[in-house]
Design an enzyme around this catalytic site. Sequence first.
Site, PDB file in Angstrom:
ATOM      1  N   CYS A  19       0.849  -1.193   0.000  1.00  0.00           N
ATOM      2  CA  CYS A  19       0.000   0.000   0.000  1.00  0.00           C
ATOM      3  C   CYS A  19       0.881   1.237   0.000  1.00  0.00           C
ATOM      4  O   CYS A  19       2.099   1.146   0.068  1.00  0.00           O
ATOM      5  CB  CYS A  19      -0.865  -0.023   1.257  1.00  0.00           C
ATOM      6  N   ARG A  38       1.028   1.673  -6.023  1.00  0.00           N
ATOM      7  CA  ARG A  38       1.266   0.637  -5.008  1.00  0.00           C
ATOM      8  C   ARG A  38       0.014  -0.162  -4.689  1.00  0.00           C
ATOM      9  O   ARG A  38       0.099  -1.202  -4.049  1.00  0.00           O
ATOM     10  CB  ARG A  38       1.775   1.267  -3.720  1.00  0.00           C
ATOM     11  N   TRP A  60      -3.619  -2.052  -1.246  1.00  0.00           N
ATOM     12  CA  TRP A  60      -3.579  -3.287  -2.025  1.00  0.00           C
ATOM     13  C   TRP A  60      -3.916  -4.377  -1.017  1.00  0.00           C
ATOM     14  O   TRP A  60      -3.144  -4.658  -0.112  1.00  0.00           O
ATOM     15  CB  TRP A  60      -2.193  -3.543  -2.625  1.00  0.00           C
ATOM     16  N   ASN A 114       1.278  -0.218   5.782  1.00  0.00           N
ATOM     17  CA  ASN A 114       1.696  -0.915   4.555  1.00  0.00           C
ATOM     18  C   ASN A 114       2.514  -2.119   4.996  1.00  0.00           C
ATOM     19  O   ASN A 114       3.478  -1.976   5.752  1.00  0.00           O
ATOM     20  CB  ASN A 114       2.560  -0.010   3.670  1.00  0.00           C
ATOM     21  N   GLY A 115       2.125  -3.310   4.555  1.00  0.00           N
ATOM     22  CA  GLY A 115       2.879  -4.502   4.947  1.00  0.00           C
ATOM     23  C   GLY A 115       1.958  -5.613   5.409  1.00  0.00           C
ATOM     24  O   GLY A 115       0.751  -5.575   5.163  1.00  0.00           O
ATOM     25  N   GLU A 151       8.527 -13.320 -20.930  1.00  0.00           N
ATOM     26  CA  GLU A 151       8.056 -11.948 -20.703  1.00  0.00           C
ATOM     27  C   GLU A 151       6.780 -11.672 -21.492  1.00  0.00           C
ATOM     28  O   GLU A 151       5.836 -11.054 -20.989  1.00  0.00           O
ATOM     29  CB  GLU A 151       9.157 -10.944 -21.082  1.00  0.00           C
ATOM     30  N   LYS A 178       3.281 -10.472 -19.824  1.00  0.00           N
ATOM     31  CA  LYS A 178       2.611  -9.221 -20.224  1.00  0.00           C
ATOM     32  C   LYS A 178       1.144  -9.489 -20.585  1.00  0.00           C
ATOM     33  O   LYS A 178       0.234  -8.792 -20.159  1.00  0.00           O
ATOM     34  CB  LYS A 178       3.333  -8.563 -21.410  1.00  0.00           C
ATOM     35  N   GLU A 228      -0.883 -10.412 -17.374  1.00  0.00           N
ATOM     36  CA  GLU A 228      -1.124  -9.406 -16.332  1.00  0.00           C
ATOM     37  C   GLU A 228      -2.045  -8.278 -16.763  1.00  0.00           C
ATOM     38  O   GLU A 228      -2.688  -7.659 -15.913  1.00  0.00           O
ATOM     39  CB  GLU A 228       0.195  -8.871 -15.771  1.00  0.00           C
ATOM     40  N   HIS A 242       7.996 -31.945 -24.887  1.00  0.00           N
ATOM     41  CA  HIS A 242       8.093 -32.678 -23.613  1.00  0.00           C
ATOM     42  C   HIS A 242       6.866 -32.444 -22.745  1.00  0.00           C
ATOM     43  O   HIS A 242       6.897 -32.632 -21.541  1.00  0.00           O
ATOM     44  CB  HIS A 242       9.370 -32.272 -22.874  1.00  0.00           C
ATOM     45  N   LYS A 299       2.298  -1.898  -8.672  1.00  0.00           N
ATOM     46  CA  LYS A 299       3.567  -1.663  -9.377  1.00  0.00           C
ATOM     47  C   LYS A 299       4.774  -2.055  -8.546  1.00  0.00           C
ATOM     48  O   LYS A 299       5.805  -2.479  -9.062  1.00  0.00           O
ATOM     49  CB  LYS A 299       3.642  -0.179  -9.740  1.00  0.00           C
TER      50      LYS A 299
HETATM   51  C1  AGP Z   1       5.891  -6.573 -14.479  1.00  0.00           C
HETATM   52  O1  AGP Z   1       5.134  -6.048 -15.478  1.00  0.00           O
HETATM   53  C2  AGP Z   1       5.275  -6.594 -13.166  1.00  0.00           C
HETATM   54  N1  AGP Z   1       4.872  -5.320 -12.771  1.00  0.00           N
HETATM   55  C3  AGP Z   1       6.087  -7.300 -12.109  1.00  0.00           C
HETATM   56  O2  AGP Z   1       6.334  -8.607 -12.534  1.00  0.00           O
HETATM   57  C4  AGP Z   1       7.429  -6.651 -11.767  1.00  0.00           C
HETATM   58  O3  AGP Z   1       8.345  -6.843 -12.789  1.00  0.00           O
HETATM   59  C5  AGP Z   1       7.978  -7.278 -10.475  1.00  0.00           C
HETATM   60  O4  AGP Z   1       7.056  -7.052  -9.453  1.00  0.00           O
HETATM   61  C6  AGP Z   1       9.337  -6.703 -10.114  1.00  0.00           C
HETATM   62  O5  AGP Z   1       9.217  -5.359  -9.820  1.00  0.00           O
HETATM   63  P1  AGP Z   1      10.545  -4.479  -9.679  1.00  0.00           P
HETATM   64  O6  AGP Z   1      11.243  -4.470 -11.003  1.00  0.00           O
HETATM   65  O7  AGP Z   1      10.044  -3.120  -9.279  1.00  0.00           O
HETATM   66  O8  AGP Z   1      11.376  -5.118  -8.615  1.00  0.00           O
END
Ligand code: AGP
Length: 608
Positions: free
Chosen positions: A2, A27, A74, A98-99, A480, A484, A487, A503, A603
């Site tokens: 958060c 966040r 969050w 937060n936590g 990746e 993408k 998510e 496999h 994020k």
């Molecule tokens: C990627 O699009 C995501 N937001 C997530 O996987 C991100 O890469 C991961 O949480 C790592 O974040 P950071 O690079 O801020 O450590």
Amino acid sequence: MCGIVGILGKGPVAENIVEALRRLEYRGYDSAGVATLENGAIGRRRAVGKLKNLADVLQREPLKGSSGIGHTRWATHGGVTETNAHPHIVGDVVIVHNGIIENFRQLKDELIAGGATFTTQTDTEVVAQLIARERKAGKPPREAVRDVLKRLHGAFALAILFKGENDLLIGARNGPPLAVGHGNGEMFLGSDAIALSPFTNRITYLEDGDWVVLTHNSIEIRDAEDRHVVRPMSFSQASSMLVDKGNHRHFMAKEIAEQPEVVGHTLAEYINFNDRTVRVPANLPFDFKALDRMIITACGTASYAGLAAKYWFEKVARLPTEVDIASEFRYREAPLPKNGLAVVVSQSGETADTLAALRYCKAQGQHTVAIVNVPESTIARESELVLRTYAGPEIGVASTKAFTCQLTALACLALLAGKVRGTLSADKEHEYVSALVEAPRHMAEILKDEKHIAAVAREIAHAKDVLYLGRGINYPIALEGALKLKEISYIHAEGYAAGELKHGPIALVDENVPVIVIAPRNELYEKTVSNMEEVAARGGKIVMLTDATGLEENASRLFQRIRVPHANAFISPLLFAIPVQLIAYHAAVFMGTDVDQPRNLAKSVTVE
Ligand code: AGP
């Protein structure tokens, strides 16, 4: 994870708190709330959903208090409801957190046995209940907080106000970041300096275990042993400017489009354009020649940048490189060589698992390098050497430009390692640096093909399952691409090493499953084409990403083709990252999802 804010102001603070929360919404955006003290009386406003909903409530029912705290959530414990939204009030205690309080269940049982009644499902309420109980026992606010902190296990950044105490704000940190902002006759608390940038750039970062007692004109920091400590104040460079989308529909679209420019900015930091050589920093705190192996650790997209870099370090510097996701690495107690090197990669620089992995490596006597996009972050502050990525603020939760800038910084570090270890000839150095210099131009060229890629993405968006295949240094790009798409479009997708297909995963293939194949024209091309044949034989819908030409013979078996300009194989991950980002973006737009703030994500992941 958060975002929290606290202000001891000269005038009404509610709007300023919302202004600061705007810079923390990345966040978490499940709910938000503000509480202020007006002549000692508590006023609180909360709303489920985006911060805008809270701003609307405050518009209708303003708060006038000059001391206040705020939160953007969050959800970790308890559903996304107004009741579970912070700030929580128990007795005369008002709190935001937060936590994760890991021992909240035992503490809650103890409190209930003692007659406490809970109104929320959150772990945070336990902290407020504990402090309120100490208050009821007659303890002054700061002593009540001091004694409760000792009982908490887990990760927490807290901001606490007390009814009737207009000139008191208490903060505490154990894990997630917490910064103090110094004003003129005003004091601030925030999850990071960016949140406080509209009010001050004079920042003091709390260390783990610290708690702080603020009044309008004083600051007193105490450590976990309740000793008075002084933490350095620094002048933050964080810009108070709220980043805007420009003429883009989403931040993600803007950030994808910015890549040629920001990759260029990052390159400028690590190479000499004039003689196409990699820059050797004067103060490298370790000797690449002395290394037997290195470890790269990170989370999510950043871990895929690390995985791609493994191929560069092993090929160019002949340096055995282990890559592990931080959430596993931190508990694996990996045996590390004396004097080894650990590289952590993070956009935010605050990801809890990556921070813990960094601390593990330091404790094991490793040299530490951080590849980060936020220079004032905790990971940057705790690392021996910081290699910045110059992507600029990345607002879209789905990482794009930070990823290609991480690849750029890692490619330069691998070239540096090769140069120092003597495994990279001057010709090869020139060839690879020249290829990197070309990357922004090639990326811009791919972006010009967005219309076509968007059309392909709309086709793909009809699928329930999508597979991504890649070989060698493009296997991480397949991973990746799948991440993408998952998510932001919520379509199930998996990335595989193309050679792994037969496999098992090939069992998933039928005419309803698009298979996105990353197929650069390199030494593995033929192998990748054979894998495409295997997919075609099962009726799979092949979307081929390639720089190969003259594919007529394959045309019948291809569902779609996306062209990537032919370039040196050394930079292929940088180029193939663009079409997989655009496929995900346009599939999500087609699906109508919240592209910049996808459901259930945040994020920066500051909890485990
Ligand atoms: C990627 O699009 C995501 N937001 C997530 O996987 C991100 O890469 C991961 O949480 C790592 O974040 P950071 O690079 O801020 O450590």
